[in-house]
Design a protein around this motif. Structure first.
Motif, mmCIF file in Angstrom:
data_model
loop_
_atom_site.group_PDB
_atom_site.id
_atom_site.type_symbol
_atom_site.label_atom_id
_atom_site.label_comp_id
_atom_site.label_asym_id
_atom_site.label_seq_id
_atom_site.Cartn_x
_atom_site.Cartn_y
_atom_site.Cartn_z
ATOM 1 N N GLY A 178 0.814 -1.239 0.000
ATOM 2 C CA GLY A 178 0.000 0.000 0.000
ATOM 3 C C GLY A 178 0.832 1.266 0.000
ATOM 4 O O GLY A 178 0.292 2.351 -0.086
ATOM 5 N N ILE A 179 2.063 1.089 0.095
ATOM 6 C CA ILE A 179 2.911 2.304 0.145
ATOM 7 C C ILE A 179 3.634 2.429 -1.189
ATOM 8 O O ILE A 179 4.302 1.503 -1.650
ATOM 9 C CB ILE A 179 3.896 2.198 1.308
ATOM 10 N N ARG A 180 3.568 3.671 -1.689
ATOM 11 C CA ARG A 180 4.199 3.927 -2.986
ATOM 12 C C ARG A 180 5.190 5.051 -2.847
ATOM 13 O O ARG A 180 4.944 5.996 -2.120
ATOM 14 C CB ARG A 180 3.142 4.360 -4.032
ATOM 15 N N VAL A 181 6.305 4.889 -3.552
ATOM 16 C CA VAL A 181 7.241 6.007 -3.627
ATOM 17 C C VAL A 181 6.836 6.805 -4.839
ATOM 18 O O VAL A 181 6.987 6.355 -5.965
ATOM 19 C CB VAL A 181 8.701 5.504 -3.728
ATOM 20 N N VAL A 182 6.253 7.970 -4.562
ATOM 21 C CA VAL A 182 5.687 8.749 -5.675
ATOM 22 C C VAL A 182 6.730 9.589 -6.412
ATOM 23 O O VAL A 182 6.561 9.920 -7.571
ATOM 24 C CB VAL A 182 4.526 9.627 -5.199
ATOM 25 N N ALA A 183 7.751 9.941 -5.733
ATOM 26 C CA ALA A 183 8.806 10.744 -6.426
ATOM 27 C C ALA A 183 10.179 10.485 -5.782
ATOM 28 O O ALA A 183 10.262 10.234 -4.575
ATOM 29 C CB ALA A 183 8.484 12.224 -6.320
ATOM 30 N N GLU A 184 11.220 10.511 -6.603
ATOM 31 C CA GLU A 184 12.614 10.419 -6.091
ATOM 32 C C GLU A 184 13.328 11.700 -6.490
ATOM 33 O O GLU A 184 13.408 12.013 -7.669
ATOM 34 C CB GLU A 184 13.315 9.185 -6.707
ATOM 35 N N LEU A 185 13.732 12.434 -5.474
ATOM 36 C CA LEU A 185 14.410 13.724 -5.765
ATOM 37 C C LEU A 185 15.920 13.572 -5.477
ATOM 38 O O LEU A 185 16.307 12.971 -4.455
ATOM 39 C CB LEU A 185 13.849 14.834 -4.865
ATOM 40 N N ASP A 186 16.784 14.167 -6.341
ATOM 41 C CA ASP A 186 18.257 14.112 -6.101
ATOM 42 C C ASP A 186 18.690 15.297 -5.246
ATOM 43 O O ASP A 186 18.976 16.375 -5.761
ATOM 44 C CB ASP A 186 19.005 14.119 -7.447
ATOM 45 N N GLY A 187 18.712 15.056 -3.998
ATOM 46 C CA GLY A 187 19.139 16.148 -3.054
ATOM 47 C C GLY A 187 20.653 16.304 -2.950
ATOM 48 O O GLY A 187 21.139 17.310 -2.456
ATOM 49 N N GLU A 188 21.340 15.334 -3.435
ATOM 50 C CA GLU A 188 22.832 15.374 -3.459
ATOM 51 C C GLU A 188 23.437 15.664 -2.086
ATOM 52 O O GLU A 188 24.481 16.305 -1.962
ATOM 53 C CB GLU A 188 23.342 16.376 -4.508
ATOM 54 N N GLU A 190 22.638 17.730 0.065
ATOM 55 C CA GLU A 190 22.722 19.133 0.514
ATOM 56 C C GLU A 190 21.335 19.741 0.726
ATOM 57 O O GLU A 190 20.415 19.474 -0.032
ATOM 58 C CB GLU A 190 23.483 19.960 -0.515
ATOM 59 N N ARG A 191 21.269 20.595 1.746
ATOM 60 C CA ARG A 191 20.000 21.232 2.141
ATOM 61 C C ARG A 191 19.430 22.086 1.005
ATOM 62 O O ARG A 191 18.259 21.984 0.649
ATOM 63 C CB ARG A 191 20.271 22.091 3.378
ATOM 64 N N ASP A 192 20.368 22.893 0.455
ATOM 65 C CA ASP A 192 19.914 23.807 -0.598
ATOM 66 C C ASP A 192 19.410 23.058 -1.839
ATOM 67 O O ASP A 192 18.368 23.421 -2.417
ATOM 68 C CB ASP A 192 21.052 24.741 -0.990
ATOM 69 N N THR A 193 20.202 22.029 -2.213
ATOM 70 C CA THR A 193 19.803 21.260 -3.397
ATOM 71 C C THR A 193 18.423 20.621 -3.152
ATOM 72 O O THR A 193 17.539 20.650 -4.015
ATOM 73 C CB THR A 193 20.859 20.172 -3.691
ATOM 74 N N ALA A 194 18.262 20.079 -1.941
ATOM 75 C CA ALA A 194 16.983 19.460 -1.589
ATOM 76 C C ALA A 194 15.836 20.464 -1.689
ATOM 77 O O ALA A 194 14.743 20.157 -2.178
ATOM 78 C CB ALA A 194 17.083 18.893 -0.172
ATOM 79 N N ARG A 195 16.132 21.678 -1.219
ATOM 80 C CA ARG A 195 15.099 22.746 -1.289
ATOM 81 C C ARG A 195 14.684 22.986 -2.742
ATOM 82 O O ARG A 195 13.500 23.115 -3.062
ATOM 83 C CB ARG A 195 15.648 24.049 -0.696
ATOM 84 N N HIS A 196 15.741 23.122 -3.565
ATOM 85 C CA HIS A 196 15.434 23.388 -4.988
ATOM 86 C C HIS A 196 14.585 22.273 -5.596
ATOM 87 O O HIS A 196 13.611 22.523 -6.312
ATOM 88 C CB HIS A 196 16.749 23.533 -5.790
ATOM 89 N N ARG A 197 15.010 21.028 -5.239
ATOM 90 C CA ARG A 197 14.228 19.902 -5.816
ATOM 91 C C ARG A 197 12.774 19.927 -5.279
ATOM 92 O O ARG A 197 11.800 19.645 -6.002
ATOM 93 C CB ARG A 197 14.877 18.568 -5.416
ATOM 94 N N ALA A 198 12.647 20.310 -4.037
ATOM 95 C CA ALA A 198 11.292 20.365 -3.446
ATOM 96 C C ALA A 198 10.420 21.407 -4.143
ATOM 97 O O ALA A 198 9.239 21.165 -4.471
ATOM 98 C CB ALA A 198 11.408 20.687 -1.958
ATOM 99 N N GLU A 199 10.995 22.570 -4.381
ATOM 100 C CA GLU A 199 10.294 23.653 -5.097
ATOM 101 C C GLU A 199 9.788 23.141 -6.439
ATOM 102 O O GLU A 199 8.668 23.437 -6.868
ATOM 103 C CB GLU A 199 11.253 24.834 -5.334
ATOM 104 N N ALA A 200 10.719 22.335 -7.041
ATOM 105 C CA ALA A 200 10.377 21.864 -8.390
ATOM 106 C C ALA A 200 9.326 20.743 -8.364
ATOM 107 O O ALA A 200 8.718 20.444 -9.379
ATOM 108 C CB ALA A 200 11.651 21.357 -9.073
#
Ligand code: FRU
Length: 907
Positions: A178-188, A190-200
């Motif tokens: 029942g659990i799905r991974v809906v998206a995989e973001l490359d945060g590399e 780093e906090r900032d990179t993760a933020r950018h990926r989240a925005e996107a």
């Protein structure tokens, strides 16, 4: 003292050096990034671990998330001679090659946290990322109760934790369909990179129930974006790392931001411990997996409390380790200071020792120098002493020769003078002939005896005097000699006695030499024993030796004379006497030749005793000394006053009128008597033996002429002349000096003293007479010049004397304008009135007139007899100016001085 210092120093230095020192190691650490808290925690974990290993140095390089940069830094670390490399690779594949190269060079490698692709490492240390991914998956599945949408924020794709965590997650979530991974973001990571990926991916986030990030910082970055967009209420967040500290995952779980986080240990401490083991050559575990636990609301408090405590403990440890470092630094500084101090002390001691050594050396050199100086000065003193001795010897010899000539001169004079006298006379009466011939013979013998003594003396000097002894009766021998002196003793009323202790005494002796010795001692005794005295000769035995004593009660000697009685060159202050000088010196030589002794005991004015000691037997003589020569007396022992050689007062001088009064001073009896006799034929003669007596007589008689010997006992002739010439009462009396010292310097001395003539002995009596006559003529001229008629007017001796003194005084003081009647009377020893009266009576004029007369007479003499200028003559005759002189002169002579000079009238 010096050595104990050294020992102390060596102990200190040695003990500090002998501590076992571990090898120093350098560990290179290549970090993929140092920016985030997890990595900073890792570094401080390492440093803390390193603080327990002071011999290890860490070289740290931060690649700043750049794989290229990390590759370059690995290279650079290897070049810096690291002993071991710890690497936390940014990405697995690209870094592997660089690490392989290092490992191949033999440098041990420890891989930390992220893996490489090869086996080129000694150890791997890191968390079990797959397991963590699995733990996270299990938590998410359970938390969402098996149903929901999940967004995975991944670390750098190329890094092993990202890959493993992803795999672990997927494996667990597979259990929850029942659990799905809906998206995989490359945060590399780093906090900032993760933020950018989240925005996107906001759309995906809006639909999701949970965000799982591979680390807490990326989870926070996404949370912040979600918060901005009001999505946090529906969304839950899960991270990894669970770091302690204010921004750490532990705090985020506590604050409810994160539902859970998974502890991911940095492994920094383990990496250092493993490195130490590797470098110590110990075996290490190749794979070290660090355990992880889940932190969520259920355990966060307890774990955070523990972790905070740990953190504060760690901080304490760090502080302490920092303090230890500081103390270590202080210790090192102090140790260095101590070393420097000790080194300085050592240098100071060395310098001190060196200085001491130099001082010692200098002292030694000084001592050598001082010694040399002393030696040199001693040598100098010796040389000076030798040269002084030589000088003294030369002086003494010269003096001796001078006296010898004197001694020869007197008898020669007493031969030549009477001989000359006899030859000069046309007729000679038999008495005169006999006395003169006796005098000549006696002095010829005396000369012979002197020559004989001189020859003996030369022989002793040259060591050629030989003893020729025979055994004979000493008593008879001495009796014989003593009897030779009988007549002389009778004549002088001397009690001459020969007192032998036995009638006969056989002794080995040299007749000739002992004869001379005894003759000498007896002559000496007679010379100094006055009439009525005694001379006793004794012979006896004393300590098995023959003793001869010649004793008199005559003049005696003082201590100094006694001490030098036998010295040849000793010049006693009194008149030198060859009879003593040579005679006694020779006597001593002769006695010593006999291996005997001679000495003298004497006391001034009490008498003298000479004692001779001769050894008995002939054991002391060698055969050559025992050849007796026949008894030949080389000289008849003509005694000094034999055969009436003293010329008695001349029988009635036939001269009618004596032409002057002479004072004769001569200490040699025969010469004095001879001269007195001879001069009395023409003059009044008063004879004296010493200058002192002579001076008295001169003052008494004011004679017309004085004849004096130069060498006199006491005051000598030169001193007497000086006295005569400096006393106004006698200054005008001519002085003739007689002496044997004929050398030029004596003449100069004599002339300086003011003598009018100087006659060297031996002289011709005729020459002496001529000199006397000339001198008297000159004196007469002077008298006539100044006293003229007055002298002829009186026959009174006292008056003549007074007039002489008066005139001499005035004449001598003319140049002194202050010299007047006042001073004149004082000098003459009479009062003014007496002077006036006396002069008036004698000269029929007053003193002032007599002054004027003398002044004019002197001026006339100077004008005619000298070329002196008028001004000079005026000065010498007591005129204050030439003009006054001219006026005065004309007034009294009716001529000017110049006219008078041209044609003198009435000189
Ligand atoms: C830090 C980090 C951690 C993570 C690890 C994985 O740089 O991203 O948050 O656990 O690296 O290598």
């Amino acid at each position: 003292m010096k050595y104990s210092f050294f020992l102390f120093f060596i102990f200190i230095f040695g003990s500090s050096c002998s501590k076992p020192q571990g090898k120093k190691f350098t560990i290179g650490f290549s970090q993929c990034t140092g920016a985030d808290q997890w990595r900073q925690t890792m570094l401080s974990d390492m440093k803390r671990a390193l603080s327990f290993h002071p011999d290890y140095t860490l070289l740290y390089e931060d690649a700043g998330n750049s794989t290229e940069k990390q590759i370059a830094q690995i290279q650079s670390l290897t070049n810096r001679d690291i002993d071991l490399l710890i690497i936390s690779p940014n990405e697995t594949a690209p870094i592997t090659k660089a690490v392989d190269a290092v490992f191949k060079q033999g440098i041990p490698v420890i891989v930390l946290d992220r893996r490489i692709d090869s086996e080129s490492y000694n150890a791997y240390i890191g968390g079990d990322n797959f397991e963590i991914g699995r733990l996270a998956g299990a938590f998410i599945g359970n938390h969402l109760k098996g149903k929901g949408a999940v967004i995975e924020v991944k670390g750098l794709a190329g890094s092993s934790p990202a890959q493993e965590r992803h795999r672990g997650l997927q494996q667990q979530l597979a259990r929850f369909p029942g659990i799905r991974v809906v998206a995989e973001l490359d945060g590399e990571w780093e906090r900032d990179t993760a933020r950018h990926r989240a925005e996107a991916n906001l759309a995906a986030l809006q639909k999701a129930d949970l965000v799982f990030a591979h680390n807490d910082v990326m989870a926070l970055g996404v949370y912040e974006v979600c918060k901005q967009h009001g999505l946090t209420r529906q969304l839950e967040f899960v991270g990894i790392d669970a770091l302690p500290g204010p921004q750490g995952g532990m705090q985020l779980v506590t604050d409810g931001l994160l539902k859970a986080s998974f502890l991911y240990p940095t492994g920094g401490e383990e990496a250092i411990e493993t490195a130490v083991q590797v470098l110590a050559g110990k075996a290490v575990r190749r794979e070290t997996t660090l355990n992880s636990i889940q932190i969520d609301a259920s355990n966060v408090r307890a774990i955070k409390a523990q972790s905070d405590k740990l953190l504060s403990q760690q901080q304490d440890i760090e502080k302490q380790s920092q303090r230890i470092d500081e103390l270590k630094q202080t210790y090192l500084t102090q140790r260095n200071t101590l070393y420097v101090t000790l080194a300085s002390l050592f240098v100071v001691i060395l310098l001190g020792a060196w200085a001491l050594y130099l001082v010692r050396q200098k002292q030694a050199a000084y001592q050598i120098l001082a010694k040399q100086n002393v030696e040199i000065s001693e040598q100098k003193d010796r040389i000076e002493a030798v040269s002084a001795q030589a000088r003294l010897a030369t002086e003494e010899k010269l003096r001796f020769y001078s006296y010898i000539s004197h001694e020869f001169n007197t008898p020669l004079n007493l031969i030549l003078t009477p001989a000359e006298d006899l030859l000069a006379k046309k007729t000679v009466n038999p008495y005169e002939l006999k006395t003169n011939l006796s005098l000549i013979r006696k002095n010829a013998y005396r000369l012979l005896r002197l020559v004989d003594q001189m020859l003996d003396l030369r022989k002793t000097d040259a060591g050629k005097l030989l003893l020729q002894a025979g055994e004979q009766d000493l008593v008879a021998f001495i009796r014989d000699i003593v009897s030779d002196f009988r007549r002389k003793a009778e004549k002088n009323h001397i009690d001459l006695q020969f007192i032998p202790a036995q009638s006969m005494l056989m002794v080995w002796f040299d007749r000739e030499k002992l004869d001379k010795v005894l003759f000498n001692l007896l002559s000496n005794a007679f010379k100094y024993t006055p009439k009525g005295g005694l001379i006793h000769v004794r012979v006896d035995l004393c300590d098995n030796r023959a003793r001869i004593q010649v004793q008199d009660n005559g003049a005696g000697m003082n201590a100094e004379e006694q001490a030098h009685a036998f010295d040849l060159f000793y010049t006693a202050p009194k008149h030198f006497n060859l009879g003593n000088g040579v005679g006694l010196a020779l006597s001593r030589e002769f006695v010593h030749l006999h291996y005997g002794e001679i000495d003298v005991r004497s006391e001034k004015d009490q008498g003298t005793t000479f004692t001779i000691l001769l050894p008995l037997g002939n054991a002391h003589l060698d055969p050559t000394q025992q050849e007796e020569i026949p008894d030949t007396r080389t000289l008849p022992l003509l005694l000094d006053d034999d055969e009436g050689t003293l010329i008695p007062a001349s029988p009635a001088a036939p001269v009618s009128r004596k032409t002057g009064t002479l004072v004769l001073i001569e200490d040699h009896d025969e010469l004095r008597q001879y001269l007195t006799t001879r001069l009395r034929e023409e003059f009044e003669v008063v004879a004296e033996t010493t200058a002192e007596k002579g001076w008295e007589t001169i003052l008494e008689t004011i004679p017309d002429l004085i004849i004096s010997d130069v060498m006199l006992p006491g005051m000598d002739g030169l001193q007497l002349t000086q006295r005569i010439k400096s006393d106004f009462r006698t200054s005008t009396i001519p002085v003739i000096l007689l002496t044997a010292k004929g050398q030029m310097e004596n003449r100069i001395e004599g002339t300086r003293a003011g003598a009018d003539a100087y006659i060297a002995k031996p002289f011709l009596i005729t020459y002496l007479l001529e000199t006397i006559r000339t001198a008297l003529n000159n004196r007469e001229k002077w008298q006539k010049r100044y006293m003229g008629d007055y002298l002829t007017k009186t026959e009174n001796r006292q008056e003549k004397k007074f007039l002489n003194e008066l005139t001499a005084l005035i004449e001598q003081n003319l140049a002194d304008p202050s010299f007047g009647v006042e001073q004149l009377s004082r000098e003459m020893g009479v009062s003014r009135v007496q002077l006036y009266r006396k002069v008036q009576a004698m000269l029929d004029k007053n003193v002032n007139e007599y002054f004027t007369e003398i002044r004019l007479k002197k001026a006339k003499v100077l004008l005619v007899e000298t070329n002196k200028a008028m001004s000079e003559i005026a000065g010498e005759t007591g005129f204050s100016s030439p003009a006054y002189f001219t006026t005065f002169f004309k007034q009294h002579t009716k001529q000017t001085p110049s006219e008078y000079r041209k044609s003198p009238v009435g000189v």
